[in-house]
Scaffold this motif. Structure first.
Motif, PDB file in Angstrom:
ATOM      1  N   PRO A 254       0.849  -1.193   0.000  1.00 21.46           N
ATOM      2  CA  PRO A 254       0.000   0.000   0.000  1.00 21.46           C
ATOM      3  C   PRO A 254       0.886   1.246   0.000  1.00 21.46           C
ATOM      4  O   PRO A 254       1.903   1.297   0.704  1.00 21.46           O
ATOM      5  N   LEU A 255       0.535   2.215  -0.837  1.00 25.05           N
ATOM      6  CA  LEU A 255       1.276   3.473  -0.875  1.00 25.05           C
ATOM      7  C   LEU A 255       0.224   4.575  -0.895  1.00 25.05           C
ATOM      8  O   LEU A 255      -0.478   4.736  -1.890  1.00 25.05           O
ATOM      9  N   GLY A 256       0.104   5.306   0.204  1.00 27.74           N
ATOM     10  CA  GLY A 256      -0.999   6.249   0.323  1.00 27.74           C
ATOM     11  C   GLY A 256      -2.292   5.464   0.190  1.00 27.74           C
ATOM     12  O   GLY A 256      -2.475   4.430   0.835  1.00 27.74           O
ATOM     13  N   SER A 257      -3.146   5.906  -0.732  1.00 29.40           N
ATOM     14  CA  SER A 257      -4.406   5.190  -0.893  1.00 29.40           C
ATOM     15  C   SER A 257      -4.311   4.175  -2.027  1.00 29.40           C
ATOM     16  O   SER A 257      -5.267   3.486  -2.331  1.00 29.40           O
TER      17      SER A 257
ATOM     18  N   ILE B 258       9.888  -3.914  -5.586  1.00 28.06           N
ATOM     19  CA  ILE B 258      10.807  -5.041  -5.416  1.00 28.06           C
ATOM     20  C   ILE B 258      11.403  -4.970  -4.013  1.00 28.06           C
ATOM     21  O   ILE B 258      11.929  -3.927  -3.611  1.00 28.06           O
ATOM     22  N   ALA B 259      11.292  -6.060  -3.273  1.00 26.72           N
ATOM     23  CA  ALA B 259      11.895  -6.112  -1.944  1.00 26.72           C
ATOM     24  C   ALA B 259      13.360  -6.492  -2.100  1.00 26.72           C
ATOM     25  O   ALA B 259      13.684  -7.511  -2.703  1.00 26.72           O
ATOM     26  N   LEU B 260      14.248  -5.631  -1.588  1.00 25.43           N
ATOM     27  CA  LEU B 260      15.688  -5.851  -1.774  1.00 25.43           C
ATOM     28  C   LEU B 260      16.347  -6.461  -0.561  1.00 25.43           C
ATOM     29  O   LEU B 260      17.372  -7.117  -0.654  1.00 25.43           O
ATOM     30  N   ALA B 261      15.796  -6.219   0.620  1.00 24.70           N
ATOM     31  CA  ALA B 261      16.416  -6.721   1.839  1.00 24.70           C
ATOM     32  C   ALA B 261      15.359  -6.782   2.917  1.00 24.70           C
ATOM     33  O   ALA B 261      14.321  -6.136   2.810  1.00 24.70           O
ATOM     34  N   VAL B 262      15.618  -7.601   3.911  1.00 20.20           N
ATOM     35  CA  VAL B 262      14.710  -7.662   5.051  1.00 20.20           C
ATOM     36  C   VAL B 262      15.469  -7.140   6.260  1.00 20.20           C
ATOM     37  O   VAL B 262      16.525  -7.652   6.613  1.00 20.20           O
ATOM     38  N   GLU B 263      14.947  -6.070   6.830  1.00 21.56           N
ATOM     39  CA  GLU B 263      15.614  -5.463   7.973  1.00 21.56           C
ATOM     40  C   GLU B 263      14.570  -5.181   9.044  1.00 21.56           C
ATOM     41  O   GLU B 263      13.403  -4.978   8.725  1.00 21.56           O
ATOM     42  N   PRO B 264      15.007  -5.144  10.318  1.00 22.95           N
ATOM     43  CA  PRO B 264      14.030  -4.795  11.353  1.00 22.95           C
ATOM     44  C   PRO B 264      13.524  -3.368  11.135  1.00 22.95           C
ATOM     45  O   PRO B 264      14.293  -2.497  10.699  1.00 22.95           O
ATOM     46  N   ALA B 265      12.257  -3.136  11.403  1.00 23.38           N
ATOM     47  CA  ALA B 265      11.686  -1.810  11.208  1.00 23.38           C
ATOM     48  C   ALA B 265      12.307  -0.839  12.202  1.00 23.38           C
ATOM     49  O   ALA B 265      12.484  -1.164  13.363  1.00 23.38           O
ATOM     50  N   PRO B 266      12.691   0.349  11.714  1.00 25.14           N
ATOM     51  CA  PRO B 266      13.226   1.346  12.649  1.00 25.14           C
ATOM     52  C   PRO B 266      12.128   1.729  13.650  1.00 25.14           C
ATOM     53  O   PRO B 266      10.985   1.923  13.254  1.00 25.14           O
ATOM     54  N   PRO B 267      12.478   1.829  14.951  1.00 18.72           N
ATOM     55  CA  PRO B 267      11.456   2.018  15.978  1.00 18.72           C
ATOM     56  C   PRO B 267      10.682   3.326  15.824  1.00 18.72           C
ATOM     57  O   PRO B 267       9.508   3.387  16.169  1.00 18.72           O
ATOM     58  N   GLU B 268      11.322   4.372  15.281  1.00 18.87           N
ATOM     59  CA  GLU B 268      10.631   5.661  15.255  1.00 18.87           C
ATOM     60  C   GLU B 268       9.567   5.749  14.155  1.00 18.87           C
ATOM     61  O   GLU B 268       8.826   6.700  14.078  1.00 18.87           O
ATOM     62  N   ARG B 269       9.512   4.734  13.280  1.00 20.36           N
ATOM     63  CA  ARG B 269       8.547   4.823  12.187  1.00 20.36           C
ATOM     64  C   ARG B 269       7.539   3.693  12.261  1.00 20.36           C
ATOM     65  O   ARG B 269       7.879   2.581  12.633  1.00 20.36           O
TER      66      ARG B 269
ATOM     67  N   LEU C  97       5.630   1.305   9.947  1.00 21.04           N
ATOM     68  CA  LEU C  97       5.600   0.856   8.562  1.00 21.04           C
ATOM     69  C   LEU C  97       4.344   0.038   8.335  1.00 21.04           C
ATOM     70  O   LEU C  97       3.882  -0.667   9.233  1.00 21.04           O
ATOM     71  N   ARG C  98       3.812   0.133   7.130  1.00 25.25           N
ATOM     72  CA  ARG C  98       2.631  -0.675   6.814  1.00 25.25           C
ATOM     73  C   ARG C  98       3.096  -2.016   6.267  1.00 25.25           C
ATOM     74  O   ARG C  98       4.140  -2.108   5.634  1.00 25.25           O
ATOM     75  N   PRO C  99       2.341  -3.050   6.512  1.00 31.39           N
ATOM     76  CA  PRO C  99       2.778  -4.372   6.058  1.00 31.39           C
ATOM     77  C   PRO C  99       2.642  -4.545   4.547  1.00 31.39           C
ATOM     78  O   PRO C  99       1.838  -3.859   3.902  1.00 31.39           O
ATOM     79  N   ILE C 100       3.426  -5.454   4.008  1.00 29.82           N
ATOM     80  CA  ILE C 100       3.330  -5.849   2.605  1.00 29.82           C
ATOM     81  C   ILE C 100       1.999  -6.557   2.395  1.00 29.82           C
ATOM     82  O   ILE C 100       1.597  -7.376   3.223  1.00 29.82           O
ATOM     83  N   SER C 101       1.303  -6.247   1.296  1.00 29.79           N
ATOM     84  CA  SER C 101       0.013  -6.910   1.064  1.00 29.79           C
ATOM     85  C   SER C 101       0.206  -8.335   0.541  1.00 29.79           C
ATOM     86  O   SER C 101      -0.373  -9.273   1.056  1.00 29.79           O
TER      87      SER C 101
END
Ligand code: ADP
Ligand code: ZN
Ligand code: ZN
Length: 702
Positions: free
Chosen positions: A6-9, A15-26, A28-32
């Motif tokens: 999802p991007l906005g509405s 393309i997913a390039l890497a899997v990293e832990p989400a930065p705590p201050e943000r 993030l919405r999950p991949i559909s």
């Protein structure tokens, strides 16, 4: 892997390039959805993609898109790359063997359609498409798949050959083959500089055979889709592995098949135009770039890459040799050879019996022109055709005439959206702009003074066709240009039709100049040798020299000696003199010295910032702001920023066009400067009122 996110509405594919832990201050919405079962890009492709983004200052996403299979590139939700062929599983093979041994076997007795479909696999894997075309139903195939007798597999490709060659290499060819095969398994660029007809293709074939013998994969690039069928046939007749040809003229399914054919390291040859360069070939062991000087290797939109340069980078990343072949190498490649970065291989003589053609001028100041042809030209044509030989007439201008003029007041028909003249066309009679495709009816009276009917000036291929037909009514005439030939298949048909016709005339644009083999052509006429002598572009002389030598190369490819006549008003022009008297190499030496003196490529890197908008002030303001940003960037001192100036074609399709020219002393500094300035330029308020892009190593300054 591709993902839908999802991007906005909206929901978009990325393309997913890497899997990293989400930065705590943000947050993030999950991949559909994850769209692929397995990664689409391998490590080499990713590395090359990152390099492309960096070198051409393009967004990483755009660079990586080049590597997606043609079907996946459409952002549609095709969940996986479909494997286009089917093969028997082990149990399917066992069943088929039993059925063949004993036709009365009870299995499948009451399912004749399944039985027939299974029989279709007696000779090996089959394309889904081909099966459907032969009347097998897709429901039946599905049943066989679910019952475990069939499985999906990659396309089998076409193998005809592996027959080897009866030709004995001449010493120069042997030397080239030895050098290339000695470099298999490591990165080494070669410049194979061989005059037209010197047997470069034979060298490619031997090098390919050697690479394939080691189980490698091969990539061969050709400049034009028109050249792929001819070359593919030659490769298939010789090589013992599938040869897939890929170009934009193929249906997406077929293209996908070829694209995927080497994904798992299978021995294959992929042959295609520039975009083929990005196909997955983990076991790549040889790259060939034929006619490496050709313009069409440069992409003119999106990521403006040069396929020749990217091929070198890919070979470096995958540790294999890359062969750039041409009779008229680009000045860039010649300079790289001179500096020892590329190893130069020479074929100085025509292979077999053929002799190089003789070039001569027809001085148009001494011989008047009648409908575009001088008397000596027509005599030479008559002489050639009478003997039953073929002649090729080259005129790089399609349409009937390049301009329409009123002889009473001097009015010329201009395109009102472009800085260009309208071209007169016949069949149907229209005025057409070759830059924006606008067209209109031909006015009967001059729109300016109302006098008489305005007249066509000069000649294009349609007019030359009329003139030649009238002058040589007996000769079968084939005209080839973009107005008659719209596809590779049509071009092949047309060429096959004419190949064996004695006394035929071929007339056409540069479509004829590229690589085709015309065994019966003995005379080549260049109708307008002056065109290109006076162009503003710094590459124009190089282009003209390449074109003349390439066209000339179509003459006398077999036993009969060829002759080339160049019509010109300026036979003493130093450029024409150099080409005709001393040949391409002498010309290239002069041209390189000139480029060096002017600080132009290949001696200094060049970047063009182009912008266009409905109104000129918007273009100018943006370019001025961009220039200021560039001058503020660190390293600006090492760079010259010229402009803003209007583009040589100042208006096109209704838009005003301007540019900044960046000349650097070193590439590294120029790139560092751009990398820091471009993000600033991107956010300029004036950038929102124009369309702009950055062209690294532009192929022209138009
Ligand atoms: P290029 O690609 O350099 O223009 P080609 O490879 O098409 O040249 O070769 C031109 C012609 O010469 C072809 O007909 C080819 O079969 C022939 N040829 C190539 N090598 C040899 C050789 N060693 N002996 C005889 N004929 C050859
Ligand atoms: Zn007029
Ligand atoms: Zn136009």
């Amino acid at each position: 892997m591709r993902v839908r996110v999802p991007l906005g509405s909206r929901s978009v594919v990325g393309i997913a390039l890497a899997v990293e832990p989400a930065p705590p201050e943000r947050t993030l919405r999950p991949i559909s959805t994850i769209l692929d079962d397995a990664p689409l890009l391998d490590a080499h492709q990713l590395a090359l993609g990152r390099w492309l983004a960096q070198y051409y200052h393009a967004p990483l996403g755009e660079a990586l898109r080049l590597f997606l299979p043609p079907e996946a590139r459409k952002q549609a939700l095709s969940t996986q790359v479909r494997r286009s062929a089917l093969a028997l599983t082990e149990s399917g093979k066992a069943l088929l063997r039993d059925l063949q041994a004993n036709p009365d076997l009870p299995a499948l007795k009451r399912a004749p359609a399944q039985r027939a479909a299974l029989q279709a696999f007696a000779e090996g894997p089959q394309l889904r498409q081909a099966l459907l075309a032969r009347g097998h139903q897709s429901a039946i195939l599905k049943t066989l798949l679910t019952r475990g007798w069939l499985e999906a597999c990659d396309a089998p490709g076409t193998i005809n050959g592996g027959s080897g060659s009866a030709l004995t290499l001449n010493p120069a060819q042997s030397e080239a083959v030895t050098a290339i095969t000695a470099a298999l398994n490591r990165f080494q660029p070669f410049l194979l500089q061989g005059i037209t007809g010197s047997g470069k293709t034979e060298v490619y074939l031997r090098a390919m055979e050697a690479a394939l013998a080691q189980g490698g994969q091969i990539l061969m690039l050709v400049p034009e889709i028109g050249l792929t069928p001819q070359t593919a046939a030659r490769l298939r007749a010789r090589l013992p592995v599938p040869v897939h040809s890929l170009h934009s003229g193929l249906a997406a399914g077929r293209r996908n098949e070829g694209w995927e054919a080497g994904r798992h390291g299978q021995p294959v040859v992929l042959l295609g135009t520039r975009s083929t360069l990005f196909a997955p070939l983990p076991g790549l062991s040889l790259i060939i770039v034929d006619e490496e000087h050709d313009d069409s290797y440069k992409q003119q939109e999106g990521v403006r890459y040069s396929a020749r340069d990217v091929a070198i980078k890919r070979a470096a990343l995958q540790g294999c040799p890359v062969v750039l072949g041409s009779a008229t190498p680009s000045l860039e490649s010649l300079e790289n050879a001179r500096r020892g970065r590329y190893q130069r291989l020479r074929l100085r003589e025509r292979a077999g019996e053929a002799r190089p053609p003789a070039l001569a001028f027809v001085d148009l100041r001494r011989h008047g022109l009648e409908d575009g042809f001088a008397a000596p030209t027509l005599e030479a044509l008559a002489h050639t055709l009478d003997r039953g030989a073929q002649a090729l007439v080259f005129l790089n201008r399609r349409g009937y005439a390049p301009a329409l003029r009123c002889h009473a007041c001097g009015w010329l028909a201009d395109c009102d959206r472009c800085d260009a003249r309208m071209t007169v066309h016949r069949d149907p009679a229209r005025l057409r702009c070759h830059h924006c495709e606008r067209s209109q009816t031909i006015p009967h009276n001059c729109p300016h003074c109302g006098e008489r009917s305005p007249m066509p000036v000069g000649q294009g291929t349609q007019k030359a066709e009329t003139v030649l037909q009238r002058t040589f009514p007996q000769a079968p005439l084939l005209r080839l240009d973009r107005d008659v030939v719209r596809s590779a298949a049509r071009l092949q048909e047309a060429l096959a039709a004419i190949a064996e016709t004695p006394g035929a005339l071929l007339l056409g644009t540069q479509m004829l100049a590229k690589g085709h083999h015309f065994p019966r052509v003995e005379l080549v006429v260049v109708v307008d040798g002056d065109s290109g002598l006076f162009s503003a572009d710094f590459r124009a002389p190089e282009r003209l020299a390449q074109l003349l030598i390439q066209v000339a190369g179509r003459a006398g490819r077999e036993q009969a000696p060829g002759k080339v006549l160049i019509q010109t008003h300026d036979p003493e022009h130093p450029l024409l003199q150099a080409i005709v008297q001393e040949g391409y190499e002498a010309f290239a030496e002069g041209a390189l010295a000139e480029r060096e003196a002017l600080g132009l490529p290949p001696f200094a890197p060049l970047v063009l910032l182009r912008a266009e908008a409905q109104r000129w002030p918007e273009v100018e303001t943006f370019l001025q702001d961009a220039k200021a940003a560039l001058l503020e960037a660190p390293g600006a001192k090492a760079q010259q920023t010229l402009g803003p100036v209007r583009a040589p074609m100042a208006r096109r399709s209704g838009l005003y066009r301007g540019q900044l020219l960046l000349q650097g002393t070193t590439r590294a500094e120029l790139h560092r400067n751009l990398a820091s300035a471009l993000p600033v330029i991107d956010t300029l308020p004036s950038a929102r009122r124009v369309r702009w892009h950055c062209d690294v190593d532009p192929s022209d300054t138009y």
